[in-house]
Design a protein around this motif. Sequence first.
Motif, PDB file in Angstrom:
ATOM      1  N   GLN A  25      11.852   7.573  -3.735  1.00 27.49           N
ATOM      2  CA  GLN A  25      11.493   8.264  -2.505  1.00 27.49           C
ATOM      3  C   GLN A  25      10.892   7.358  -1.442  1.00 27.49           C
ATOM      4  O   GLN A  25      10.937   7.673  -0.262  1.00 27.49           O
ATOM      5  CB  GLN A  25      10.474   9.381  -2.813  1.00 27.49           C
ATOM      6  N   VAL A  26      10.308   6.245  -1.857  1.00 30.18           N
ATOM      7  CA  VAL A  26       9.628   5.398  -0.863  1.00 30.18           C
ATOM      8  C   VAL A  26      10.239   3.988  -0.801  1.00 30.18           C
ATOM      9  O   VAL A  26      10.742   3.567   0.236  1.00 30.18           O
ATOM     10  CB  VAL A  26       8.111   5.311  -1.160  1.00 30.18           C
ATOM     11  N   GLN A  45       5.817  16.402  -5.014  1.00 34.19           N
ATOM     12  CA  GLN A  45       5.676  15.809  -6.344  1.00 34.19           C
ATOM     13  C   GLN A  45       5.189  16.832  -7.353  1.00 34.19           C
ATOM     14  O   GLN A  45       5.442  16.733  -8.532  1.00 34.19           O
ATOM     15  CB  GLN A  45       4.687  14.638  -6.327  1.00 34.19           C
ATOM     16  N   PHE A  93      -5.451   1.499  -9.711  1.00 35.48           N
ATOM     17  CA  PHE A  93      -4.568   0.387  -9.362  1.00 35.48           C
ATOM     18  C   PHE A  93      -5.037  -0.924  -9.976  1.00 35.48           C
ATOM     19  O   PHE A  93      -4.328  -1.909  -9.976  1.00 35.48           O
ATOM     20  CB  PHE A  93      -4.445   0.247  -7.842  1.00 35.48           C
ATOM     21  N   PHE A 129      -5.970   4.678   3.147  1.00 37.60           N
ATOM     22  CA  PHE A 129      -6.007   3.222   3.260  1.00 37.60           C
ATOM     23  C   PHE A 129      -6.313   2.806   4.696  1.00 37.60           C
ATOM     24  O   PHE A 129      -6.056   3.543   5.643  1.00 37.60           O
ATOM     25  CB  PHE A 129      -4.650   2.637   2.866  1.00 37.60           C
ATOM     26  N   ARG A 178       0.825  -1.209   0.000  1.00 39.39           N
ATOM     27  CA  ARG A 178       0.000   0.000   0.000  1.00 39.39           C
ATOM     28  C   ARG A 178       0.861   1.262   0.000  1.00 39.39           C
ATOM     29  O   ARG A 178       0.409   2.317  -0.423  1.00 39.39           O
ATOM     30  CB  ARG A 178      -0.899   0.036   1.239  1.00 39.39           C
ATOM     31  N   LEU A 179       2.106   1.145   0.514  1.00 42.90           N
ATOM     32  CA  LEU A 179       2.962   2.331   0.568  1.00 42.90           C
ATOM     33  C   LEU A 179       3.244   2.845  -0.831  1.00 42.90           C
ATOM     34  O   LEU A 179       3.208   4.042  -1.094  1.00 42.90           O
ATOM     35  CB  LEU A 179       4.271   2.010   1.293  1.00 42.90           C
ATOM     36  N   GLN A 218       1.383   2.226  -3.474  1.00 40.87           N
ATOM     37  CA  GLN A 218       0.115   2.733  -4.008  1.00 40.87           C
ATOM     38  C   GLN A 218      -0.165   4.126  -3.474  1.00 40.87           C
ATOM     39  O   GLN A 218      -0.619   5.005  -4.218  1.00 40.87           O
ATOM     40  CB  GLN A 218      -1.025   1.793  -3.616  1.00 40.87           C
ATOM     41  N   ALA A 219       0.129   4.323  -2.182  1.00 47.62           N
ATOM     42  CA  ALA A 219      -0.092   5.644  -1.593  1.00 47.62           C
ATOM     43  C   ALA A 219       0.762   6.677  -2.328  1.00 47.62           C
ATOM     44  O   ALA A 219       0.274   7.739  -2.718  1.00 47.62           O
ATOM     45  CB  ALA A 219       0.244   5.621  -0.107  1.00 47.62           C
ATOM     46  N   ALA A 220       2.045   6.352  -2.556  1.00 48.57           N
ATOM     47  CA  ALA A 220       2.939   7.289  -3.236  1.00 48.57           C
ATOM     48  C   ALA A 220       2.398   7.643  -4.621  1.00 48.57           C
ATOM     49  O   ALA A 220       2.377   8.809  -5.018  1.00 48.57           O
ATOM     50  CB  ALA A 220       4.339   6.692  -3.341  1.00 48.57           C
ATOM     51  N   LEU A 221       1.937   6.621  -5.351  1.00 49.01           N
ATOM     52  CA  LEU A 221       1.407   6.867  -6.696  1.00 49.01           C
ATOM     53  C   LEU A 221       0.147   7.733  -6.627  1.00 49.01           C
ATOM     54  O   LEU A 221      -0.022   8.670  -7.413  1.00 49.01           O
ATOM     55  CB  LEU A 221       1.090   5.544  -7.388  1.00 49.01           C
ATOM     56  N   SER A 222      -0.737   7.402  -5.667  1.00 51.51           N
ATOM     57  CA  SER A 222      -1.988   8.163  -5.586  1.00 51.51           C
ATOM     58  C   SER A 222      -1.701   9.612  -5.224  1.00 51.51           C
ATOM     59  O   SER A 222      -2.483  10.503  -5.539  1.00 51.51           O
ATOM     60  CB  SER A 222      -2.934   7.534  -4.568  1.00 51.51           C
ATOM     61  N   LEU A 223      -0.568   9.855  -4.555  1.00 53.72           N
ATOM     62  CA  LEU A 223      -0.229  11.228  -4.162  1.00 53.72           C
ATOM     63  C   LEU A 223       0.506  11.972  -5.274  1.00 53.72           C
ATOM     64  O   LEU A 223       0.960  13.089  -5.083  1.00 53.72           O
ATOM     65  CB  LEU A 223       0.616  11.209  -2.888  1.00 53.72           C
ATOM     66  N   GLY A 224       0.659  11.307  -6.411  1.00 50.72           N
ATOM     67  CA  GLY A 224       1.199  12.008  -7.564  1.00 50.72           C
ATOM     68  C   GLY A 224       2.645  11.677  -7.905  1.00 50.72           C
ATOM     69  O   GLY A 224       3.216  12.279  -8.812  1.00 50.72           O
ATOM     70  N   ALA A 225       3.266  10.731  -7.178  1.00 48.08           N
ATOM     71  CA  ALA A 225       4.639  10.356  -7.512  1.00 48.08           C
ATOM     72  C   ALA A 225       4.624   9.471  -8.757  1.00 48.08           C
ATOM     73  O   ALA A 225       3.754   8.621  -8.896  1.00 48.08           O
ATOM     74  CB  ALA A 225       5.274   9.617  -6.342  1.00 48.08           C
ATOM     75  N   THR A 226       5.583   9.686  -9.651  1.00 46.48           N
ATOM     76  CA  THR A 226       5.702   8.798 -10.800  1.00 46.48           C
ATOM     77  C   THR A 226       6.220   7.445 -10.304  1.00 46.48           C
ATOM     78  O   THR A 226       6.725   7.363  -9.178  1.00 46.48           O
ATOM     79  CB  THR A 226       6.714   9.357 -11.817  1.00 46.48           C
ATOM     80  N   PRO A 227       6.097   6.384 -11.102  1.00 47.59           N
ATOM     81  CA  PRO A 227       6.638   5.098 -10.643  1.00 47.59           C
ATOM     82  C   PRO A 227       8.113   5.193 -10.234  1.00 47.59           C
ATOM     83  O   PRO A 227       8.508   4.641  -9.204  1.00 47.59           O
ATOM     84  CB  PRO A 227       6.448   4.197 -11.865  1.00 47.59           C
ATOM     85  N   PRO A 253      14.398   3.781  -0.015  1.00 43.56           N
ATOM     86  CA  PRO A 253      14.793   4.063   1.374  1.00 43.56           C
ATOM     87  C   PRO A 253      14.355   2.970   2.345  1.00 43.56           C
ATOM     88  O   PRO A 253      15.050   2.689   3.318  1.00 43.56           O
ATOM     89  CB  PRO A 253      14.079   5.378   1.698  1.00 43.56           C
TER      90      PRO A 253
END
Lengths: 259, 367
Positions: free
Chosen positions: A179-180, B113, B63, B92, A161-162, A164-173, A183
């Motif tokens: 960034q997620v 972002q 997704f 979530f 989910r982490l 998915q969360a990053a993607l939903s917040l606008g981060a590119t793959p 690290p």
Amino acid sequence: MRLLTGGLFSGTLGWLVLLFLAAPILLVTVVSFSSAAYLTFPPPALGLRWYRAFLGSDSWLAASWLSLWVATVVVVISTSLGTLAALALARLPKAARGVVTGLILSPMIVPSIVIAIGVYYAFARYGLVGSPIGLILAHACLAMPFVVTSVTASLSGLDPRLEQAALSLGATPWGSFWQVTLPLIRPGVIVGALFAFITSFDELLVALFLSGTGAVTLPRRMWDDLRFAIDPTIAAVSTLTILLTAVLMGCAHRLRRKG
Amino acid sequence: MDGVATVLAGAGAAVTLRGLEKNYGGHGAVRGVSIDIRSGEFLTLLGPSGSGKTTTLMMIAGFEQPSAGELLIDGQSMLGVPPHRRNLGMVFQSYALFPHLTVAENIGFPLKQRGVPKAERMRQVEEALRLVQLPGLGGRNPRQLSGGQQQRVALARAIVFRPRLLLMDEPLGALDKQLRETLQLEMRRLHAELGITFVYVTHDQEEALTMSDRIAVMENGQVAQIGTPEDLYDRPANRFVASFIGESNFFPAVMRGIEQGRVVAEFGATRLQALAGSLPAAGAEIMLTTRPERLRFVDGAPPAPGENRLSVTVREAIFAGERCRYLLEAAGGTRLVLKEASGAAIRRRAAGETAEIGWAAEDTILV
């Protein structure tokens, strides 16, 4: 009473096993500080004579540098490819994952001598015998399974989910990887890198076939030394190698417990 | 700068699901879902596990790719648009806070972002923290916070970049009852303040009833009924909805006809009247339903016009504080539940007593 003798017996046995495992290391370390001109135990007196001999020998130093930089390049190649492979494996459907994992881990499973002979014949055609590039390619292949297993273990503890969360917040793959994901799996990546380094730095069999005369690594140099002239320099080199490996393994162990 | 809410407010997105399907190796997880979610609406997808509600949400988020059907956000097709370009917030159940970042860095993540400069980012993060009532906690590590606080941070992170649509996947599922109720109220407040569209997934019918503008009840990958909480509770469209939302009594009956705009049916030897929805042929076997709190003991009082009456035996009386719950048995063995307010003036019935119960035809639904 029975319990006590049982405890005494298994305790003693345990210590004997530990002594058996550690004896060669202790022996080599003690001998390396010997002042004698030949390998003898116990040493007549102690001194740094053989460490000086090592530092004063061009061929020993050249072999050490070669091993160090080959291992470093191997770390870069196998860690980046291995990490990417582990990420890809995690995304594969279960059935395919088993097959591909088996293929990637095969250098760990196939006997080293088989790999060494195979690589020798294959590389000879392209003039890669006696060249550091051949060694690097072969060692990277041997080291990658360690990176893949280590990174896969880190990834299995990561909540999908982490990402998915990053993607939903606008981060590119890619952004979400840098960034997620990275690290969070960093300990696994570093442990994999340390094992890759040790794998290459300690490797003898492939080096025997591929070193030729142009790319003599430290283990290969030690092998040659044992065959032609035995002097305590080899004990000093061994002690330094043990020290380096122990420090790296210690780091890996600490990181593993943290990750 | 006039208040946090106005800064973050913006019109909500309208979402259209048209014949949406998702197959996993021949198994249909979602089978033809069509919903028009209005701008600014709080819509809940409610259903038991495996009903396809989360899969539907994941398709809106991007997704999961639909096997068939169309998905529009503000009239634009989202098919083939990757999640990071959909510009929607998501919360979530597991919070999904980044454990290696501080609370402020987590909330600032979507802004970063989008290339928002650092000073501006920090200002907006602090505003979002105030909005979820956690001012000044930006420097903490997520792991130092309680479950409820973590979910507030996740909420702040999902709204700080002013998305027009917020998706929530059982966000309160991991919290205890009391905290859940507090956060339910807070999400209602946020929804009202922000004016953005909320799509909320839950299996908790009480949560759905208290929070939603409309609820889509899902069963086996399809929408069983969609409507306001009152619609679903008072006029369930089928037996599944009647039993999934709230508690229901069911009367297997035989259709007799229509009288004065009401369905007349026979439950055993008893004549019952119900609201006329669909009109089955006379003689058809039908099912009538009514809610436990709409039944009451009447004890020989003359029936009001259009009131249903039935003789029952009390099987069990369970005192539950504000109300008393009676398990009743009617002729033919049909089990019923009656809920009665408790009070000094109300006579408690004992097990084994016979009684007469009554309820309005308007509270009786044909399902």
